[in-house]
Design a protein around this motif. Structure first.
Motif, PDB file in Angstrom:
ATOM      1  N   UNK A 381       0.830  -1.215   0.000  1.00 12.36           N
ATOM      2  CA  UNK A 381       0.000   0.000   0.000  1.00 12.36           C
ATOM      3  C   UNK A 381       0.858   1.255   0.000  1.00 12.36           C
ATOM      4  N   UNK A 382       2.048   1.161   0.579  1.00 12.77           N
ATOM      5  CA  UNK A 382       2.965   2.312   0.572  1.00 12.77           C
ATOM      6  C   UNK A 382       3.378   2.658  -0.858  1.00 12.77           C
ATOM      7  N   UNK A 383       3.602   1.623  -1.653  1.00  7.25           N
ATOM      8  CA  UNK A 383       4.071   1.841  -3.021  1.00  7.25           C
ATOM      9  C   UNK A 383       2.933   2.270  -3.941  1.00  7.25           C
ATOM     10  N   UNK A 384       1.759   1.604  -3.813  1.00  6.02           N
ATOM     11  CA  UNK A 384       0.698   1.809  -4.795  1.00  6.02           C
ATOM     12  C   UNK A 384      -0.446   2.700  -4.307  1.00  6.02           C
ATOM     13  N   UNK A 385      -0.430   3.099  -3.070  1.00  2.93           N
ATOM     14  CA  UNK A 385      -1.512   3.957  -2.602  1.00  2.93           C
ATOM     15  C   UNK A 385      -1.167   4.579  -1.275  1.00  2.93           C
ATOM     16  N   UNK A 386      -1.712   5.758  -1.022  1.00  3.53           N
ATOM     17  CA  UNK A 386      -1.364   6.484   0.195  1.00  3.53           C
ATOM     18  C   UNK A 386      -2.091   5.931   1.407  1.00  3.53           C
ATOM     19  N   UNK A 387      -3.391   5.746   1.308  1.00  2.00           N
ATOM     20  CA  UNK A 387      -4.175   5.212   2.420  1.00  2.00           C
ATOM     21  C   UNK A 387      -5.072   4.093   1.894  1.00  2.00           C
ATOM     22  N   UNK A 388      -5.674   3.345   2.798  1.00  2.00           N
ATOM     23  CA  UNK A 388      -6.648   2.342   2.370  1.00  2.00           C
ATOM     24  C   UNK A 388      -7.851   2.403   3.301  1.00  2.00           C
ATOM     25  N   UNK A 389      -9.015   2.119   2.744  1.00  2.00           N
ATOM     26  CA  UNK A 389     -10.266   2.186   3.490  1.00  2.00           C
ATOM     27  C   UNK A 389     -10.467   0.896   4.267  1.00  2.00           C
ATOM     28  N   UNK A 390     -10.799   1.024   5.552  1.00  3.00           N
ATOM     29  CA  UNK A 390     -10.955  -0.166   6.381  1.00  3.00           C
ATOM     30  C   UNK A 390     -12.376  -0.346   6.904  1.00  3.00           C
ATOM     31  N   UNK A 391     -13.197   0.703   6.880  1.00  4.13           N
ATOM     32  CA  UNK A 391     -14.534   0.559   7.462  1.00  4.13           C
ATOM     33  C   UNK A 391     -15.464   1.635   6.910  1.00  4.13           C
ATOM     34  N   UNK A 398     -25.833  10.443   7.679  1.00  5.85           N
ATOM     35  CA  UNK A 398     -24.403  10.739   7.656  1.00  5.85           C
ATOM     36  C   UNK A 398     -23.622   9.504   7.222  1.00  5.85           C
ATOM     37  N   UNK A 399     -22.783   9.661   6.207  1.00  6.51           N
ATOM     38  CA  UNK A 399     -21.955   8.566   5.692  1.00  6.51           C
ATOM     39  C   UNK A 399     -20.526   8.755   6.204  1.00  6.51           C
ATOM     40  N   UNK A 400     -19.950   7.682   6.756  1.00  2.00           N
ATOM     41  CA  UNK A 400     -18.619   7.774   7.363  1.00  2.00           C
ATOM     42  C   UNK A 400     -17.717   6.657   6.869  1.00  2.00           C
ATOM     43  N   UNK A 401     -16.441   6.959   6.790  1.00  4.72           N
ATOM     44  CA  UNK A 401     -15.435   5.961   6.460  1.00  4.72           C
ATOM     45  C   UNK A 401     -14.245   6.107   7.401  1.00  4.72           C
ATOM     46  N   UNK A 402     -13.526   5.012   7.582  1.00  6.86           N
ATOM     47  CA  UNK A 402     -12.265   5.038   8.319  1.00  6.86           C
ATOM     48  C   UNK A 402     -11.151   4.682   7.354  1.00  6.86           C
ATOM     49  N   UNK A 403     -10.166   5.564   7.260  1.00  5.58           N
ATOM     50  CA  UNK A 403      -9.003   5.338   6.404  1.00  5.58           C
ATOM     51  C   UNK A 403      -7.792   5.070   7.283  1.00  5.58           C
ATOM     52  N   UNK A 404      -6.880   4.258   6.779  1.00 10.01           N
ATOM     53  CA  UNK A 404      -5.671   3.924   7.539  1.00 10.01           C
ATOM     54  C   UNK A 404      -4.423   4.344   6.781  1.00 10.01           C
ATOM     55  N   UNK A 405      -3.509   4.976   7.498  1.00  4.97           N
ATOM     56  CA  UNK A 405      -2.178   5.270   6.962  1.00  4.97           C
ATOM     57  C   UNK A 405      -1.345   3.986   7.081  1.00  4.97           C
ATOM     58  N   UNK A 406      -0.693   3.550   6.019  1.00  6.66           N
ATOM     59  CA  UNK A 406       0.027   2.265   6.068  1.00  6.66           C
ATOM     60  C   UNK A 406       1.361   2.339   6.808  1.00  6.66           C
ATOM     61  N   UNK A 407       1.307   2.747   8.067  1.00  9.45           N
ATOM     62  CA  UNK A 407       2.496   2.769   8.918  1.00  9.45           C
ATOM     63  C   UNK A 407       2.103   2.466  10.359  1.00  9.45           C
ATOM     64  N   UNK A 408       3.050   1.884  11.109  1.00 10.73           N
ATOM     65  CA  UNK A 408       2.802   1.483  12.484  1.00 10.73           C
ATOM     66  C   UNK A 408       3.306   2.546  13.452  1.00 10.73           C
ATOM     67  N   UNK A 409       2.993   2.366  14.740  1.00 10.19           N
ATOM     68  CA  UNK A 409       3.382   3.351  15.748  1.00 10.19           C
ATOM     69  C   UNK A 409       4.889   3.564  15.761  1.00 10.19           C
TER      70      UNK A 409
END
Length: 659
Positions: A381-391, A398-409
């Motif tokens: 995901x780091x190479x081919x996309x900045x974030x990915x949708x998880x929920x 109201x429409x909501x999404x959760x996006x994740x940055x592909x990096x750990x703490x």
């Protein structure tokens, strides 16, 4: 029922919001109760409903140990020229089927979270996840039966890798007897007697996921195994069996099963335009979805031609297929931006392992063996996309999404990663801006002061943003303030300086509550942030006698916790909970709120929080959008704490202040 709705004069929009939230909660509750009562009335478990190893729980795979051990022992103790690899391959085929199923789970959850082409636009809840968590039972059953069959049936030893005549025979037998018998068996299962005792369990899921395909009682699965064994046994008895055809046929069954239970259309229109006959030889997710919503149509296994022959094709099949390929006009209103915390937390994301995602995060020893997988997928995901949708969630309109940055703490704690991660966050904000998102809330370390100044960096670079950036500090402060036990006169403040810590200190000092710190440097920094007249309530002490500790970012050591008096309340004021060391003390949750029943499609836990609980930082973004506030809450900006608190309550959120 009317007595449950407040009757006071509605003086402002918060009062109206309280009534609106209460009505939504009541109506949702009644709908859920009605749905559950209908299921209870329809379900009377028959004989052999439960799986034999059900009581083993997570240890159910031990039932395979004797069979696997026997196959390995037999292979190793046989002379090399006499060895037969056929029996040895059963266990690897089981692993392949498990992996195949997991890949479909991940694909479907990721796709339904981000796509606008859902077939059934309803929600999945924890009830369905719990009911479908034993999706792998049928693979265990099949493996045991294969071990028995390969031990006693003729023609199972020394099978060749491939035989074309076996493949042709399998295709013909599947199109004929298997599809025909399944069609009528399926119709029989919809008779009230069998449906109420067996098949209703499968139809409890209106919104299907790939693994819904294999959620059946034990007895029903035994019937399916016998049915699908027709081509396999015929190959054995005619001497046309081969390892390759066995594997291909089982993979075909799994593939079609999982594909047909996706809640989005996978088969493009051009396939049927070029090959019109496929309409009768291959079903689609939308075709089978009608069986789960209409119940009395589209009974076919994988090939719909028997539905056409016997007139049980749903009349809306073609229209639903066309509609499912079109994108809905749907704009996301709120995005919550997160990141995985540890390597194992990756498996708790909704697109990963469904059963883990539905439970609060906790470390599991066996997941350490698969640590290369999160690294590989994060790199992808780091190479081919900045974030990915998880929920994806829905709250009223109201429409909501959760996006994740592909990096750990640990990436966020590395100075060398700062610019790269800030770039990812910035790209996520701009992407949300282009998609018309109203509010983006920054979760976990995406809002760290030392990282981007609580989000201020992005406003400085893009001053004309229409999207509102929210760090949720005001609601976090409100929750901590309401968590402090009544009558408290002193609190001990532990942890690093942060926006929340400074706001908490000021509010507590204004209320006449003394704030004790153990570090002079912290005391000096706090004095720079609060008025001089409040300094009287700032105390430097290392006695550790206070019975209320406010724990911010930074390590709270085991040694420090042992110095706390018995009965101390540890209240986190950051997004990460302290390690629990003392059994004689009370540990509170990180600032979080119980969500209203009207907030739907919630089937995963947010990090370490319980079910249907969201962090203050996530709730703040939702409330910000519901209220239509046209301001940012980032950098040093704080909203009116009581105003944010009242708005959250009026929309049906309730504080999770109990330990």
């Amino acid at each position: 029922m009317l007595s449950l709705i407040p009757q006071w004069p509605l003086k402002n929009k918060h009062d109206v919001g309280v009534v609106r939230a209460r009505i939504i909660d009541i109506s949702t509750y009644l709908f859920q109760e009605d749905k559950q009562s209908r299921r209870r009335m329809a379900s009377r478990p028959g004989l052999m409903t439960d799986w034999p190893w059900q009581k083993l729980g997570s240890f159910k795979y031990v039932v395979l140990a004797p069979w696997v051990a026997q196959s390995v022992y037999s292979y190793l103790t046989t002379e090399e020229r006499e060895r037969d690899i056929t029996n040895l391959l059963i266990f690897p085929s089981l692993l392949w089927r498990l992996l195949h199923g997991q890949l479909w789970i991940s694909l479907a959850r990721y796709q339904t979270a981000k796509t606008k082409q859902r077939i059934v636009n309803k929600s999945i809840e924890f009830e369905q996840v719990d009911r479908e968590r034993n999706w792998d039972d049928q693979i265990i059953l099949n493996a045991i039966l294969y071990y028995i069959g390969f031990m006693y049936l003729p023609g199972t030893s020394r099978m060749p890798l491939w035989r074309w005549d076996g493949l042709v025979l399998t295709i013909l037998l599947h199109m004929g007897p298997v599809e025909f018998i399944y069609y009528w068996f399926h119709r029989a299962l919809h008779h009230h007697f069998l449906y109420s005792r067996y098949h209703s369990h499968h139809h409890s899921s209106i919104v299907t996921e790939p693994i819904t395909a294999v959620i059946h009682p034990f007895a029903e699965h035994v019937g399916y195994f016998l049915l699908f064994s027709i081509p396999l046994l015929t190959m054995l008895f005619t001497g046309t069996a081969s390892i390759g055809v066995f594997t291909v046929y089982l993979t075909y069954i799994d593939f079609m099963n999982y594909m047909g239970h996706c809640n989005f259309e996978l088969v493009p229109k051009w396939v049927f335009n070029i090959f019109p006959v496929l309409k009768y030889l291959m079903y689609t997710p939308s075709f089978h979805s009608l069986h789960h919503t209409q119940f009395r149509t589209n009974y076919a296994l994988f090939m719909p031609f028997y539905d056409y022959i016997y007139g049980t094709v749903d009349k809306s099949s073609d229209k639903l297929y066309e509609d499912s390929l079109r994108e809905r006009e749907e704009t996301t209103d709120v995005v919550h931006l997160i990141h995985p915390t540890t390597l194992q937390s990756f498996y708790h994301l909704p697109p990963a392992i469904a059963s883990l995602a539905s439970q609060p995060y906790s470390s599991r020893w066996y997941l350490s063996m698969f640590s290369p997988i999160p690294y590989g997928l994060m790199s992808f995901t780091w190479i081919f996309g900045s974030t990915f949708t998880v929920e994806r969630n829905v709250f009223d309109q109201l429409k909501m999404q959760t996006w994740a940055i592909p990096r750990f703490t640990f990436h966020y704690l590395s100075p060398t990663q700062k610019d790269a991660i800030n770039s990812l966050i910035e790209n996520a904000i701009l992407k949300a801006e282009n998609e018309g998102v109203k509010v983006l809330s920054l979760g976990l370390l995406n809002q760290a002061k030392q990282f981007n100044g609580n989000g201020e960096l992005y406003l400085q670079k893009h001053s004309n943003l229409k999207i509102r950036i929210v760090d949720g500090s005001s609601l976090a402060v409100a929750l901590v303030l309401h968590s402090i036990p009544q009558g408290t006169k002193q609190v001990l403040l532990k942890g690093n300086m942060s926006k929340v810590v400074c706001a908490l200190t000021m509010n507590l000092c204004q209320r006449g509550i003394q704030v004790v710190v153990v570090c002079k440097d912290t005391l000096d920094k706090l004095k720079l942030r609060i008025p001089t007249e409040l300094w009287i309530n700032l105390i430097l002490s290392t006695s550790y006698t206070e019975k209320v500790w406010l724990v911010g970012d930074g390590e709270l050591s085991e040694k420090e916790q042992t110095r706390a008096p018995e009965g101390t309340h540890f209240i986190p004021c950051s997004q990460f909970p302290p390690q629990k060391v003392r059994k004689d003390c009370t540990y509170y949750s990180t600032p979080a709120m119980l969500i209203p029943k009207a907030l739907q499609n919630v089937y995963s836990c947010e990090n370490w929080l319980p079910r249907r609980v969201m962090s203050a930082w996530r709730v703040a973004g939702i409330v910000h959008a519901l209220e239509g506030w046209d301001v940012h809450e980032c950098g040093d900006t704080m909203l009116d704490i009581e105003k944010v608190w009242s708005a959250s309550l009026s929309h049906g959120f309730h504080p999770m202040v109990t330990p």
